[in-house]
Structures are given as C-alpha cells and as structure tokens.
Design a protein around this motif. Structure first.
Motif, PDB file in Angstrom:
ATOM      1  N   LEU A 152      58.441  28.886  -3.802  1.00 17.21           N
ATOM      2  CA  LEU A 152      58.542  28.680  -5.246  1.00 17.21           C
ATOM      3  C   LEU A 152      58.514  30.008  -5.990  1.00 17.21           C
ATOM      4  O   LEU A 152      59.231  30.195  -6.975  1.00 17.21           O
ATOM      5  CB  LEU A 152      57.395  27.785  -5.722  1.00 17.21           C
ATOM      6  CG  LEU A 152      57.539  26.320  -5.340  1.00 17.21           C
ATOM      7  CD1 LEU A 152      56.280  25.560  -5.700  1.00 17.21           C
ATOM      8  CD2 LEU A 152      58.723  25.699  -6.042  1.00 17.21           C
ATOM      9  N   LEU A 153      57.712  30.946  -5.508  1.00 19.17           N
ATOM     10  CA  LEU A 153      57.630  32.238  -6.201  1.00 19.17           C
ATOM     11  C   LEU A 153      58.940  33.008  -6.075  1.00 19.17           C
ATOM     12  O   LEU A 153      59.428  33.600  -7.043  1.00 19.17           O
ATOM     13  CB  LEU A 153      56.493  33.077  -5.628  1.00 19.17           C
ATOM     14  CG  LEU A 153      55.113  32.742  -6.149  1.00 19.17           C
ATOM     15  CD1 LEU A 153      54.088  33.568  -5.444  1.00 19.17           C
ATOM     16  CD2 LEU A 153      55.033  32.979  -7.642  1.00 19.17           C
ATOM     17  N   ILE A 154      59.519  32.990  -4.858  1.00 15.02           N
ATOM     18  CA  ILE A 154      60.789  33.703  -4.687  1.00 15.02           C
ATOM     19  C   ILE A 154      61.858  33.044  -5.549  1.00 15.02           C
ATOM     20  O   ILE A 154      62.660  33.729  -6.201  1.00 15.02           O
ATOM     21  CB  ILE A 154      61.190  33.734  -3.201  1.00 15.02           C
ATOM     22  CG1 ILE A 154      60.188  34.575  -2.415  1.00 15.02           C
ATOM     23  CG2 ILE A 154      62.582  34.286  -3.033  1.00 15.02           C
ATOM     24  CD1 ILE A 154      60.488  34.663  -0.950  1.00 15.02           C
ATOM     25  N   TYR A 210      71.352  42.491 -10.407  1.00 14.43           N
ATOM     26  CA  TYR A 210      70.973  42.173  -9.033  1.00 14.43           C
ATOM     27  C   TYR A 210      70.068  43.239  -8.458  1.00 14.43           C
ATOM     28  O   TYR A 210      69.248  42.982  -7.579  1.00 14.43           O
ATOM     29  CB  TYR A 210      72.229  41.987  -8.180  1.00 14.43           C
ATOM     30  CG  TYR A 210      73.078  40.839  -8.675  1.00 14.43           C
ATOM     31  CD1 TYR A 210      74.283  41.077  -9.333  1.00 14.43           C
ATOM     32  CD2 TYR A 210      72.663  39.530  -8.516  1.00 14.43           C
ATOM     33  CE1 TYR A 210      75.042  40.030  -9.811  1.00 14.43           C
ATOM     34  CE2 TYR A 210      73.419  38.477  -8.987  1.00 14.43           C
ATOM     35  CZ  TYR A 210      74.603  38.734  -9.634  1.00 14.43           C
ATOM     36  OH  TYR A 210      75.355  37.707 -10.113  1.00 14.43           O
ATOM     37  N   VAL A 211      70.207  44.455  -8.970  1.00 16.81           N
ATOM     38  CA  VAL A 211      69.286  45.507  -8.541  1.00 16.81           C
ATOM     39  C   VAL A 211      67.865  45.163  -8.974  1.00 16.81           C
ATOM     40  O   VAL A 211      66.909  45.289  -8.204  1.00 16.81           O
ATOM     41  CB  VAL A 211      69.713  46.865  -9.142  1.00 16.81           C
ATOM     42  CG1 VAL A 211      68.715  47.931  -8.768  1.00 16.81           C
ATOM     43  CG2 VAL A 211      71.086  47.236  -8.652  1.00 16.81           C
ATOM     44  N   VAL A 212      67.751  44.715 -10.207  1.00 11.48           N
ATOM     45  CA  VAL A 212      66.417  44.355 -10.715  1.00 11.48           C
ATOM     46  C   VAL A 212      65.847  43.214  -9.902  1.00 11.48           C
ATOM     47  O   VAL A 212      64.671  43.231  -9.506  1.00 11.48           O
ATOM     48  CB  VAL A 212      66.499  43.967 -12.203  1.00 11.48           C
ATOM     49  CG1 VAL A 212      65.149  43.569 -12.720  1.00 11.48           C
ATOM     50  CG2 VAL A 212      67.058  45.134 -12.997  1.00 11.48           C
ATOM     51  N   VAL A 213      66.678  42.209  -9.633  1.00  9.08           N
ATOM     52  CA  VAL A 213      66.215  41.083  -8.830  1.00  9.08           C
ATOM     53  C   VAL A 213      65.769  41.568  -7.460  1.00  9.08           C
ATOM     54  O   VAL A 213      64.718  41.164  -6.941  1.00  9.08           O
ATOM     55  CB  VAL A 213      67.324  40.024  -8.697  1.00  9.08           C
ATOM     56  CG1 VAL A 213      66.897  38.929  -7.757  1.00  9.08           C
ATOM     57  CG2 VAL A 213      67.666  39.439 -10.042  1.00  9.08           C
ATOM     58  N   GLY A 214      66.573  42.467  -6.871  1.00  2.54           N
ATOM     59  CA  GLY A 214      66.214  42.991  -5.553  1.00  2.54           C
ATOM     60  C   GLY A 214      64.890  43.718  -5.567  1.00  2.54           C
ATOM     61  O   GLY A 214      64.041  43.515  -4.691  1.00  2.54           O
ATOM     62  N   VAL A 215      64.681  44.542  -6.578  1.00  8.85           N
ATOM     63  CA  VAL A 215      63.422  45.286  -6.674  1.00  8.85           C
ATOM     64  C   VAL A 215      62.246  44.327  -6.768  1.00  8.85           C
ATOM     65  O   VAL A 215      61.243  44.463  -6.060  1.00  8.85           O
ATOM     66  CB  VAL A 215      63.468  46.212  -7.905  1.00  8.85           C
ATOM     67  CG1 VAL A 215      62.096  46.715  -8.242  1.00  8.85           C
ATOM     68  CG2 VAL A 215      64.407  47.366  -7.646  1.00  8.85           C
ATOM     69  N   VAL A 268      62.053  41.179  -5.897  1.00 10.10           N
ATOM     70  CA  VAL A 268      61.823  40.391  -4.684  1.00 10.10           C
ATOM     71  C   VAL A 268      61.169  41.242  -3.617  1.00 10.10           C
ATOM     72  O   VAL A 268      60.300  40.774  -2.867  1.00 10.10           O
ATOM     73  CB  VAL A 268      63.153  39.777  -4.197  1.00 10.10           C
ATOM     74  CG1 VAL A 268      62.994  39.179  -2.822  1.00 10.10           C
ATOM     75  CG2 VAL A 268      63.614  38.713  -5.155  1.00 10.10           C
ATOM     76  N   ILE A 269      61.546  42.523  -3.545  1.00  2.21           N
ATOM     77  CA  ILE A 269      60.912  43.395  -2.555  1.00  2.21           C
ATOM     78  C   ILE A 269      59.426  43.552  -2.853  1.00  2.21           C
ATOM     79  O   ILE A 269      58.578  43.463  -1.952  1.00  2.21           O
ATOM     80  CB  ILE A 269      61.607  44.770  -2.528  1.00  2.21           C
ATOM     81  CG1 ILE A 269      62.978  44.641  -1.890  1.00  2.21           C
ATOM     82  CG2 ILE A 269      60.775  45.782  -1.762  1.00  2.21           C
ATOM     83  CD1 ILE A 269      63.768  45.913  -1.909  1.00  2.21           C
ATOM     84  N   ILE A 270      59.100  43.760  -4.128  1.00  4.55           N
ATOM     85  CA  ILE A 270      57.685  43.893  -4.488  1.00  4.55           C
ATOM     86  C   ILE A 270      56.938  42.619  -4.158  1.00  4.55           C
ATOM     87  O   ILE A 270      55.841  42.638  -3.586  1.00  4.55           O
ATOM     88  CB  ILE A 270      57.553  44.237  -5.980  1.00  4.55           C
ATOM     89  CG1 ILE A 270      58.124  45.609  -6.267  1.00  4.55           C
ATOM     90  CG2 ILE A 270      56.109  44.166  -6.415  1.00  4.55           C
ATOM     91  CD1 ILE A 270      58.103  45.974  -7.718  1.00  4.55           C
ATOM     92  N   TYR A 278      51.174  41.315   2.461  1.00  7.47           N
ATOM     93  CA  TYR A 278      49.789  41.792   2.457  1.00  7.47           C
ATOM     94  C   TYR A 278      48.819  40.621   2.528  1.00  7.47           C
ATOM     95  O   TYR A 278      47.853  40.628   3.296  1.00  7.47           O
ATOM     96  CB  TYR A 278      49.561  42.622   1.192  1.00  7.47           C
ATOM     97  CG  TYR A 278      48.187  43.199   1.069  1.00  7.47           C
ATOM     98  CD1 TYR A 278      47.467  43.079  -0.111  1.00  7.47           C
ATOM     99  CD2 TYR A 278      47.597  43.887   2.120  1.00  7.47           C
ATOM    100  CE1 TYR A 278      46.207  43.620  -0.236  1.00  7.47           C
ATOM    101  CE2 TYR A 278      46.335  44.421   2.007  1.00  7.47           C
ATOM    102  CZ  TYR A 278      45.644  44.284   0.832  1.00  7.47           C
ATOM    103  OH  TYR A 278      44.397  44.804   0.703  1.00  7.47           O
ATOM    104  N   LEU A 279      49.113  39.587   1.714  1.00 10.31           N
ATOM    105  CA  LEU A 279      48.277  38.396   1.741  1.00 10.31           C
ATOM    106  C   LEU A 279      48.264  37.754   3.122  1.00 10.31           C
ATOM    107  O   LEU A 279      47.222  37.351   3.641  1.00 10.31           O
ATOM    108  CB  LEU A 279      48.797  37.357   0.734  1.00 10.31           C
ATOM    109  CG  LEU A 279      48.143  37.266  -0.620  1.00 10.31           C
ATOM    110  CD1 LEU A 279      48.722  36.102  -1.374  1.00 10.31           C
ATOM    111  CD2 LEU A 279      46.663  37.105  -0.496  1.00 10.31           C
ATOM    112  N   ILE A 280      49.454  37.685   3.737  1.00 11.62           N
ATOM    113  CA  ILE A 280      49.543  37.063   5.056  1.00 11.62           C
ATOM    114  C   ILE A 280      48.726  37.852   6.064  1.00 11.62           C
ATOM    115  O   ILE A 280      48.029  37.279   6.912  1.00 11.62           O
ATOM    116  CB  ILE A 280      51.017  36.944   5.499  1.00 11.62           C
ATOM    117  CG1 ILE A 280      51.761  35.959   4.610  1.00 11.62           C
ATOM    118  CG2 ILE A 280      51.118  36.518   6.941  1.00 11.62           C
ATOM    119  CD1 ILE A 280      53.216  35.819   4.962  1.00 11.62           C
TER     120      ILE A 280
END
Lengths: 68, 246
Positions: B33-35, A33-38, A40-42, A49-51
């Motif tokens: 979809l990406l998330i 879950y740590v990896v997933v969290g990292v 998702v944060i990235i 940034y895109l927005i």
C-alpha cells in the motif's frame, strides 16, 4: 507585437485546457518519474531497515527461547 | 534491585495477540500500500485548484499521517481499557508502544504541515499562532508528551500502568476535541474549517480517494509494525534482562 500575441495565446490555451502547467511540464519531459524513483528508493530503503530489525529480533527471540 | 512485577503472559488472548506481531502478511500488505501511495500519488491527475495547484497531492502524504496517528491512538486506547479491565501488564506495554509509534506520525505530520502551510499561507500562520487546527494539533501532541512524563514519574509498574491508562483515555478525548471539533467551529484557512470547503469539493470524480484511503491504511500498518517491534524489544528486556526500558 507578433511575439506578445503568441505568449498571450499560449497562456489562454493552458487556462482553457484546465490542466496544470507545472504538471504538464514535469510529466512532458519525463522528470516526474525521477522524483517517483527517488521517493520509492528512499521508501524501500527504510522498509528494508525495518525488515532487518524484524529479523534480528526474531533471531534473538529464538536464541533466548532455546537457551532457556 | 526489586523484582519487576511483569509476568510472562500465559492466557490465551494475550498469547494470540502476541503471535500476531510475528506474522508477515499484514506487513507485506502495508508495504504494497505504501509503494502504491507513493507512486500513484505522484503520477495521478489531480484537479487544478487555485493556490494549491499540485500541492494538493499532500492530501496523500500529509493528511494520512494524522489519520494514522488517530487510528493508532484508538488501538492504544482499546488496550489501555483492556488493561484496566484485566490487570495484565502486557496490555500496558502494548498501549505504551502504540502511543510511541503514534507520536512519531504526529510529529511528522506536524512538521510536514508546517512546511506546506509555509508555502501556501505564509510563515507566521503556519508556525503555530494563527490557525486553530495547527494550534489544536500542537496541544494534542503536548498532551501526549505529558503522558510520557507521567509514566517517567512513577516507579511502581502496576500503579504506573493504571494511572497512565486512565490518563490516556482523557488524552484521547481531548486530542480529538482539539483537532477535530474546535477547528471546525472557527474561521481558518484549513480546508474544512470556517467557511472553507473541504477536499471533497475538489475531488469531483473520487479520483483522489483512490489513493487517499490506501495511504491511510498503509501508514496505519506501518505504525503497527513499528509498535510491534517496540513491543517485542520490550518483552525481551523484561524476560531476559529483567530490565524495564520505556
């Protein structure tokens, strides 16, 4: 002797169970879950940034339209 | 300084297409979809395959890069053909920026492929030399890099647009041949070529497809979003500054 028997039986257990040793390890102590969290944060950071670029462009376009 | 030939599009089709670039709904869909891809893709059960083990999750992250690249180039091809038929330079701007976006995904897919191959097959093979698909992908990317060189060498807008539109048609066909056709005919370690079984053999209960298809669509929408921003910047530069940035 006793120790080696335990190691062998542990290995056969994982082969028969058919699930990944590494997956169980990462999942069992909650670390995946740590990896997933990292990640998702990235991902969210890049998307924010895109927005922001999108918004800046919109404002620029509106300003140019009004200045015409 | 010569005036640019670009005219602000005034016909219904172009205006409707340009309006879509500002809409929000498809961008939100892409983000969702990406998330989904990056969370579920890391947590879902994957079948334990020999040699690959957990790295088969790269099916959710590395392979959609290439699929998204092909889809973006397909859309670019459609707009190239639209330009050749109608002569409106806005379609050429759209086609160029879609290819730019597609190249970003292609390069990322190539780099991640090198990394993955390095761990699974060993370094020499994954770099460029021994695997047909990697070589084909490199050739395809080089063909599209040449597209940019071609564009840079012509000054006149309409001529540049026409020549690069025709070139992109050939480039797309060659890219598909190099990546999809030739590798399946040769022996290689890549899943799906030579004697190897493709990923569908491992994906017995269609579990992996649940993440794979949304991943492809998510990456594709992300590419479209990046391309739409580039198009808007390009349009502003033409209108406001009368500058041609490529």
């Amino acid at each position: 002797m006793f120790l080696s028997y335990q190691v062998v039986s542990a290995q056969t257990k994982t082969v028969i169970s058919g699930t990944n040793n590494s997956e169980n390890m990462m999942r069992s102590n909650g670390m995946i879950y740590v990896v997933v969290g990292v990640i998702v944060i990235i991902l969210l950071g890049l998307i924010l940034y895109l927005i922001s670029i999108d918004r800046k462009l919109g404002r620029l376009e509106k300003e140019i339209k009004e200045n015409k | 300084m010569a005036r640019l030939k670009y005219q602000i599009p005034s016909d219904k089709d172009s205006i409707r297409m340009l309006k879509q670039l500002h809409k929000r709904w498809w961008k939100v869909l892409g983000v969702i979809l990406l998330i989904y891809t990056f969370t579920v893709g890391l947590l879902i059960q994957v079948p334990d395959v020999q040699i690959l083990h957990e790295t088969s999750r790269n099916l959710f992250f590395h392979v959609p890069c290439w699929f998204a690249m092909i889809l973006l180039m397909l859309v670019s091809l459609v707009y190239s053909i639209k330009f050749l038929r109608t002569g409106k330079l806005i379609y050429d701007v759209v086609a160029l920026n879609l290819i730019k976006s597609a190249m970003a995904f292609g390069v990322l897919g190539y780099i991640t492929g090198m990394l993955w191959g390095n761990f699974i097959w060993g370094n020499l093979i994954s770099w460029i030399t021994n695997d047909t698909k990697i070589l084909g992908a490199a050739i395809g990317l080089l063909i599209y890099f040449a597209y940019f060189v071609l564009r840079g060498s012509i000054d006149d807008e309409e001529k540049r647009a026409k020549i690069s539109a025709v070139y992109s048609i050939f480039a797309f066909v060659l890219l598909n041949v190099a990546i999809n056709v030739v590798p399946r005919l040769t022996d290689s370690l890549h899943p799906g070529s030579g004697g190897n079984s493709s990923f569908t053999v491992y994906d017995l209960d269609n579990n992996m497809r649940k993440v794979f298809y949304p991943a492809v669509i998510g990456y594709f929408i992300l590419g479209l979003w990046i391309a739409s921003l580039l198009i808007r910047i390009s349009k502003l530069n033409y209108k406001h500054n009368n500058i041609n940035i490529e």
